[in-house]
Scaffold this motif. Structure first.
Motif, PDB file in Angstrom:
ATOM      1  N   ARG A  24      21.257 -19.490  70.029  1.00  0.00           N
ATOM      2  CA  ARG A  24      22.114 -20.593  70.451  1.00  0.00           C
ATOM      3  C   ARG A  24      22.530 -21.505  69.304  1.00  0.00           C
ATOM      4  NH1 ARG A  24      22.721 -21.738  75.799  1.00  0.00           N
ATOM      5  NH2 ARG A  24      21.503 -20.496  77.273  1.00  0.00           N
ATOM      6  N   LYS A  67      29.478 -16.939  60.115  1.00  0.00           N
ATOM      7  CA  LYS A  67      28.490 -17.565  60.991  1.00  0.00           C
ATOM      8  C   LYS A  67      27.175 -17.764  60.250  1.00  0.00           C
ATOM      9  CE  LYS A  67      30.169 -16.111  65.532  1.00  0.00           C
ATOM     10  NZ  LYS A  67      30.473 -17.492  65.965  1.00  0.00           N
ATOM     11  N   TYR A 121      30.799 -12.521  70.919  1.00  0.00           N
ATOM     12  CA  TYR A 121      29.484 -12.304  71.519  1.00  0.00           C
ATOM     13  C   TYR A 121      29.617 -11.303  72.660  1.00  0.00           C
ATOM     14  CZ  TYR A 121      28.287 -16.558  68.976  1.00  0.00           C
ATOM     15  OH  TYR A 121      28.092 -17.485  67.993  1.00  0.00           O
ATOM     16  N   TYR A 143      36.941 -13.784  74.350  1.00  0.00           N
ATOM     17  CA  TYR A 143      37.288 -13.945  72.936  1.00  0.00           C
ATOM     18  C   TYR A 143      38.423 -13.015  72.524  1.00  0.00           C
ATOM     19  CZ  TYR A 143      33.579 -17.165  71.505  1.00  0.00           C
ATOM     20  OH  TYR A 143      32.799 -18.272  71.326  1.00  0.00           O
ATOM     21  N   LEU A 182      20.640 -13.470  62.968  1.00  0.00           N
ATOM     22  CA  LEU A 182      22.005 -12.983  63.180  1.00  0.00           C
ATOM     23  C   LEU A 182      22.100 -11.512  62.793  1.00  0.00           C
ATOM     24  CD1 LEU A 182      24.564 -15.573  61.717  1.00  0.00           C
ATOM     25  CD2 LEU A 182      24.657 -14.534  63.966  1.00  0.00           C
ATOM     26  N   PHE A 231      25.138 -10.489  67.478  1.00  0.00           N
ATOM     27  CA  PHE A 231      24.042 -10.962  68.316  1.00  0.00           C
ATOM     28  C   PHE A 231      23.433 -12.167  67.625  1.00  0.00           C
ATOM     29  CE2 PHE A 231      24.585  -6.430  68.921  1.00  0.00           C
ATOM     30  CZ  PHE A 231      24.705  -6.341  70.303  1.00  0.00           C
ATOM     31  N   ALA A 232      23.284 -13.270  68.365  1.00  0.00           N
ATOM     32  CA  ALA A 232      22.883 -14.519  67.729  1.00  0.00           C
ATOM     33  C   ALA A 232      22.131 -15.399  68.707  1.00  0.00           C
ATOM     34  CB  ALA A 232      24.122 -15.252  67.224  1.00  0.00           C
ATOM     35  N   THR A 242      28.438 -11.319  75.520  1.00  0.00           N
ATOM     36  CA  THR A 242      28.593 -11.967  76.827  1.00  0.00           C
ATOM     37  C   THR A 242      29.980 -12.578  77.011  1.00  0.00           C
ATOM     38  OG1 THR A 242      27.650 -13.985  75.883  1.00  0.00           O
ATOM     39  CG2 THR A 242      26.142 -12.484  77.044  1.00  0.00           C
ATOM     40  N   LYS A 243      30.746 -12.726  75.919  1.00  0.00           N
ATOM     41  CA  LYS A 243      32.074 -13.339  76.014  1.00  0.00           C
ATOM     42  C   LYS A 243      33.143 -12.444  75.378  1.00  0.00           C
ATOM     43  CE  LYS A 243      30.509 -18.141  76.048  1.00  0.00           C
ATOM     44  NZ  LYS A 243      30.660 -19.485  75.431  1.00  0.00           N
ATOM     45  N   SER A 282      29.875 -21.814  65.227  1.00  0.00           N
ATOM     46  CA  SER A 282      30.904 -21.280  66.126  1.00  0.00           C
ATOM     47  C   SER A 282      32.053 -20.576  65.418  1.00  0.00           C
ATOM     48  CB  SER A 282      31.475 -22.423  66.972  1.00  0.00           C
ATOM     49  OG  SER A 282      32.064 -23.411  66.129  1.00  0.00           O
ATOM     50  N   THR A 329      31.324  -7.344  67.421  1.00  0.00           N
ATOM     51  CA  THR A 329      30.250  -7.935  68.217  1.00  0.00           C
ATOM     52  C   THR A 329      29.090  -8.354  67.328  1.00  0.00           C
ATOM     53  OG1 THR A 329      30.857  -6.566  70.105  1.00  0.00           O
ATOM     54  CG2 THR A 329      28.655  -7.536  70.126  1.00  0.00           C
ATOM     55  N   THR A 361      23.572 -20.815  66.435  1.00  0.00           N
ATOM     56  CA  THR A 361      24.528 -20.203  65.511  1.00  0.00           C
ATOM     57  C   THR A 361      25.833 -20.992  65.484  1.00  0.00           C
ATOM     58  OG1 THR A 361      23.585 -18.033  65.916  1.00  0.00           O
ATOM     59  CG2 THR A 361      25.808 -18.093  65.007  1.00  0.00           C
TER      60      THR A 361
END
Length: 521
Positions: free
Chosen positions: A431, A440, A484, A491, A445, A428-429, A486-487, A435, A426, A433
């Protein structure tokens, strides 16, 4: 399933074989004999045998005729021709028919024992030896964990681990493969720490004993070949791992003498950075400073659109003259067909013929999106086998054979490897950043687990162009891929088990570079 420890001996002079039969029975083999080929076929239909010993010159059917009938009953039956015939044509016929072995009478009992043991117990004996050898080396390699290895020692260890991966995969030894994977996991963490300590100093402190990097391919490997021969073919196979190289190397060695060296990819281990560094002899920051129109901050295919121009400039700087460059990039079958039509003219001229082959990179990326590709390249052994299958029918192999026919030396390498990723990490970034899943760029970050990423706050120290203030770089360690919060589930479902690159595993960083010298031509 192992074949039975039994022998069917077909010979019209069977009474002269008593001493041989007694010796084989003392060694634990059950031996049955017959003087007639038709009787042998009846026996084979009644019960299985481990191996057939077959005379060539018998009344009625010839041994080779009987061999075909035996194979129609049991296609996998090992058959050894034991004959008085010393005629070269008989030997050639036997080899052409794929007889398992060929012995000329008189033979002593130990000759027979040696051949039968190899055919019936060879696989088991080889696997036992492989297990013993691996157990010994495993203990020795395990003892090196956590030690401060120099770069040459890292090359030795990683290359050996890749060779073991191939050998154990071919031997189908799941227990030993599990032990190897455990060792590789721990070595990956050690390797990430090694790069964290040393990579920046290789670039900026003028360290005399640093490993060859992507930027050194032209000066250290290509120019000496060009100076000696006046022409060379440079082949870059995108995304080729050490174990994949080990799979295609035996095929190449039939036509070329091979001298294999190794180098470290620059970071990130991704095509826009690493392959441009090969063709230019420059780090990305230097490319942007010298050719600002050719570099931008989006890591897409357009960043590799000027490889021919970069190589032309690089060779001019290295040699002090204009070196003819013939550059081709192969993405599709049509590209390959076109290349093979133009290649003879390229190789007939002095200079460098530079070829880039993208199939393996397309395969590793495509299997994530395509369920059929995922099935045929489900894991690392499957990817290795698919690499060899592709190579045998590829325009790359055709191009190498054309170079061999014309006596043109070849420098074959890759820009980066890949790693089979299973562990989400995981991050934390913001928008903005990038892909990528193994590296990354972005502001503020951070990784939830500090061990999951190598953090670069000073991009210039890694030879990378500056970005917006506060931008840092994360490089994935081990077999991790960035997700991430949230995803996370999306992922994990999509990318767990993917072959990815861009990070700092040995599989991505440590790469082969091979000089192929034609044996003919």
């Amino acid at each position: 399933m192992p074949r039975p420890k039994s022998i069917l001996w077909v010979d019209d002079e069977v009474e002269s074989l008593t001493s041989h039969i007694l010796f084989l029975e003392e060694q634990g083999f059950a031996v049955e004999t017959t003087a007639h080929g038709d009787d042998a076929l009846v026996l084979l239909q009644r019960q299985p045998y481990g191996v057939v010993l077959l005379d060539e010159q018998m009344p009625g059917r010839r041994g080779l005729d009987l061999f075909q009938a035996i194979r129609s009953i049991d296609h996998g039956m090992p058959v050894v021709m034991v004959t008085k015939s010393e005629e070269p044509e008989t030997l050639k016929d036997a080899i052409g028919a794929e007889i398992s072995d060929y012995l000329i009478k008189p033979v002593n009992p130990r000759q027979i024992l040696s051949v039968v043991t190899r055919l019936l117990d060879g696989d088991r004996i080889r696997q036992q030896r492989l297990s013993r050898d691996f157990a010994t080396r495993f203990r020795e390699l395990e003892a090196r964990r956590g030690s401060h290895l120099a770069w040459r020692e890292w090359v030795e260890v990683v290359v050996e681990l890749a060779e073991w991966e191939v050998r154990l995969g071919q031997a189908d030894e799941p227990g030993l493969q599990d032990a190897l994977r455990t060792l590789q996991d721990s070595m990956r963490q050690d390797f990430a720490r090694y790069l964290q300590r040393n990579y920046a100093s290789w670039l900026h402190e003028g360290e005399s004993d640093r490993p060859p990097l992507s930027v050194d391919i032209g000066a250290e490997f290509l120019r000496p070949v060009l100076d000696m021969h006046g022409r060379a073919m440079l082949v870059v196979v995108d995304c080729l791992r050490l174990d994949q190289w080990a799979m295609i190397r035996p095929l190449i060695s039939a036509r070329f003498d091979i001298e294999t060296a190794h180098y470290f990819s620059i970071l990130p281990t991704a095509t826009p950075f690493a392959r441009n560094a090969i063709f230019s002899g420059l780090f990305p920051a230097e490319i942007k400073a010298r050719y600002p129109r050719w570099w931008h901050d989006n890591e897409d295919a357009s960043l590799n659109a000027h490889e021919a121009e970069l190589l032309t400039e690089h060779m001019r700087e290295l040699t002090g003259r204009q070196v003819p460059i013939h550059y081709e990039k192969v993405f599709t079958a049509a590209d390959g067909e076109g290349l093979l039509k133009r290649l003879p003219a390229h190789l007939a001229q002095d200079g460098v013929t530079a070829l880039v082959f993208n199939f393996i990179d397309q395969l590793t990326h495509g299997r994530t999106e395509n369920s059929t590709l995922f099935e045929v390249a489900r894991d690392t052994p499957a990817l290795r086998n698919l690499t060899r299958t592709w190579f045998e029918r590829s325009p790359l192999w055709d191009a190498l054979r054309e170079a061999e026919r014309r006596g043109v030396p070849v420098l074959l390498t890759t820009d980066h490897g890949s790693i089979h990723c299973h562990t989400p990490a995981t991050v934390f970034a913001k928008r903005d950043t990038t892909s990528n899943l193994r590296y990354k760029f972005g502001e503020d970050l951070r990784a939830q687990d500090p061990e999951s990423a190598l953090v670069v706050d000073d991009l210039a120290s890694f030879g990378l162009p500056s970005r917006t203030p506060g931008t840092r770089l994360l490089l994935a360690t081990g077999d991790r891929f960035f997700v991430y919060p949230t995803k996370l589930r999306e992922y994990q479902a999509r990318y767990r088990g993917a072959f990815l690159h861009g990070g700092v595993s040995p599989e991505e960083v440590l790469l082969p570079i091979a000089l192929l010298t034609p044996r003919h031509g």
